[in-house]
Write a protein that holds these residues in place. Structure first.
Motif, PDB file in Angstrom:
ATOM      1  N   GLU A  11      64.068 -48.460  11.028  1.00 34.92           N
ATOM      2  CA  GLU A  11      63.036 -49.312  10.459  1.00 34.92           C
ATOM      3  C   GLU A  11      63.565 -50.740  10.287  1.00 34.92           C
ATOM      4  O   GLU A  11      62.874 -51.711  10.623  1.00 34.92           O
ATOM      5  CB  GLU A  11      62.580 -48.735   9.121  1.00 34.92           C
ATOM      6  N   SER A  12      64.789 -50.871   9.797  1.00 34.39           N
ATOM      7  CA  SER A  12      65.379 -52.199   9.603  1.00 34.39           C
ATOM      8  C   SER A  12      65.532 -52.933  10.932  1.00 34.39           C
ATOM      9  O   SER A  12      65.272 -54.138  11.019  1.00 34.39           O
ATOM     10  CB  SER A  12      66.746 -52.075   8.924  1.00 34.39           C
ATOM     11  N   TYR A  15      61.965 -54.111  12.172  1.00 35.80           N
ATOM     12  CA  TYR A  15      61.490 -55.310  11.484  1.00 35.80           C
ATOM     13  C   TYR A  15      62.305 -56.543  11.857  1.00 35.80           C
ATOM     14  O   TYR A  15      61.757 -57.649  11.935  1.00 35.80           O
ATOM     15  CB  TYR A  15      61.475 -55.100   9.969  1.00 35.80           C
ATOM     16  N   THR A  16      63.582 -56.373  12.116  1.00 36.39           N
ATOM     17  CA  THR A  16      64.402 -57.496  12.571  1.00 36.39           C
ATOM     18  C   THR A  16      63.901 -57.999  13.923  1.00 36.39           C
ATOM     19  O   THR A  16      63.713 -59.204  14.115  1.00 36.39           O
ATOM     20  CB  THR A  16      65.888 -57.082  12.645  1.00 36.39           C
ATOM     21  N   MET A  18      60.907 -57.604  15.153  1.00 31.75           N
ATOM     22  CA  MET A  18      59.578 -58.176  14.944  1.00 31.75           C
ATOM     23  C   MET A  18      59.667 -59.613  14.435  1.00 31.75           C
ATOM     24  O   MET A  18      58.956 -60.505  14.907  1.00 31.75           O
ATOM     25  CB  MET A  18      58.788 -57.317  13.957  1.00 31.75           C
ATOM     26  N   ALA A  19      60.552 -59.839  13.485  1.00 29.16           N
ATOM     27  CA  ALA A  19      60.682 -61.178  12.908  1.00 29.16           C
ATOM     28  C   ALA A  19      61.109 -62.201  13.958  1.00 29.16           C
ATOM     29  O   ALA A  19      60.630 -63.338  13.965  1.00 29.16           O
ATOM     30  CB  ALA A  19      61.680 -61.150  11.748  1.00 29.16           C
ATOM     31  N   VAL A  34      61.374 -60.441   6.476  1.00 31.60           N
ATOM     32  CA  VAL A  34      61.119 -58.998   6.440  1.00 31.60           C
ATOM     33  C   VAL A  34      60.696 -58.571   5.035  1.00 31.60           C
ATOM     34  O   VAL A  34      59.736 -57.809   4.874  1.00 31.60           O
ATOM     35  CB  VAL A  34      62.351 -58.204   6.932  1.00 31.60           C
ATOM     36  N   LEU A  37      57.103 -59.834   4.557  1.00 32.59           N
ATOM     37  CA  LEU A  37      56.163 -59.090   5.390  1.00 32.59           C
ATOM     38  C   LEU A  37      55.876 -57.703   4.822  1.00 32.59           C
ATOM     39  O   LEU A  37      54.737 -57.240   4.830  1.00 32.59           O
ATOM     40  CB  LEU A  37      56.708 -58.959   6.818  1.00 32.59           C
ATOM     41  N   THR A  38      56.922 -57.043   4.311  1.00 32.52           N
ATOM     42  CA  THR A  38      56.776 -55.670   3.812  1.00 32.52           C
ATOM     43  C   THR A  38      56.510 -55.627   2.311  1.00 32.52           C
ATOM     44  O   THR A  38      56.524 -54.545   1.723  1.00 32.52           O
ATOM     45  CB  THR A  38      58.030 -54.838   4.139  1.00 32.52           C
ATOM     46  N   VAL A  42      60.907 -53.182   2.402  1.00 29.59           N
ATOM     47  CA  VAL A  42      62.119 -53.181   3.233  1.00 29.59           C
ATOM     48  C   VAL A  42      62.935 -54.411   2.863  1.00 29.59           C
ATOM     49  O   VAL A  42      62.448 -55.533   2.975  1.00 29.59           O
ATOM     50  CB  VAL A  42      61.787 -53.202   4.742  1.00 29.59           C
ATOM     51  N   TYR A  84      61.420 -54.074  21.500  1.00 30.58           N
ATOM     52  CA  TYR A  84      60.392 -54.108  20.456  1.00 30.58           C
ATOM     53  C   TYR A  84      59.113 -53.435  20.943  1.00 30.58           C
ATOM     54  O   TYR A  84      58.544 -52.589  20.254  1.00 30.58           O
ATOM     55  CB  TYR A  84      60.102 -55.554  20.026  1.00 30.58           C
ATOM     56  N   ARG A  88      57.396 -50.078  19.526  1.00 28.57           N
ATOM     57  CA  ARG A  88      56.031 -50.156  18.991  1.00 28.57           C
ATOM     58  C   ARG A  88      55.149 -49.102  19.650  1.00 28.57           C
ATOM     59  O   ARG A  88      54.362 -48.432  18.972  1.00 28.57           O
ATOM     60  CB  ARG A  88      55.477 -51.557  19.227  1.00 28.57           C
TER      61      ARG A  88
END
Length: 106
Positions: A11-12, A15-16, A18-19, A34, A37-38, A42, A84, A88
């Motif tokens: 998960e980390s 999100y990394t 994604m950012a 992150v 966003l969460t 997170v 990514y 996804r």
């Protein structure tokens, strides 16, 4: 780290990735993005974040573009963008499978 390739995206890590889709950032900026966003669900602590950044750089998922004092700035590579999108899609399929399974149990 050595020659191990990333097989599971945490998960980390997700999100990394994604950012970084929105530009070049430092680790501290990514951690802040992150968390925002969460809504705090997170949180990337320094050890987790810099392990991810180092691993991603080693695997050419991110590349360092410049330094500003002690701050390192990174950007996502084409390989990282593909990673990514692959993750996804995998997550979307997991949710679709769960919806199907839940629908069958009713």
């Amino acid at each position: 780290m050595g020659n191990k390739r990333i097989k599971v995206v945490s998960e980390s890590m997700f999100y990394t990735l994604m950012a970084f889709l929105h530009g070049e950032y430092s680790g501290a900026e990514i951690a802040s993005m992150v968390e925002k966003l969460t809504k705090g669900r997170v949180r990337l602590g320094p050890a987790t974040l810099y392990t991810i950044l180092g691993r991603f750089e080693e695997d050419q998922i991110l590349m360092q573009t410049r330094t500003e004092g002690r701050k390192r700035i990174y950007r996502i590579t084409d390989k990282g963008i593909q990673m990514y999108h692959d993750e996804r899609e995998r997550l979307a399929q997991c949710l679709a499978d769960a919806a199907t399974w839940e629908g069958e149990s009713k």
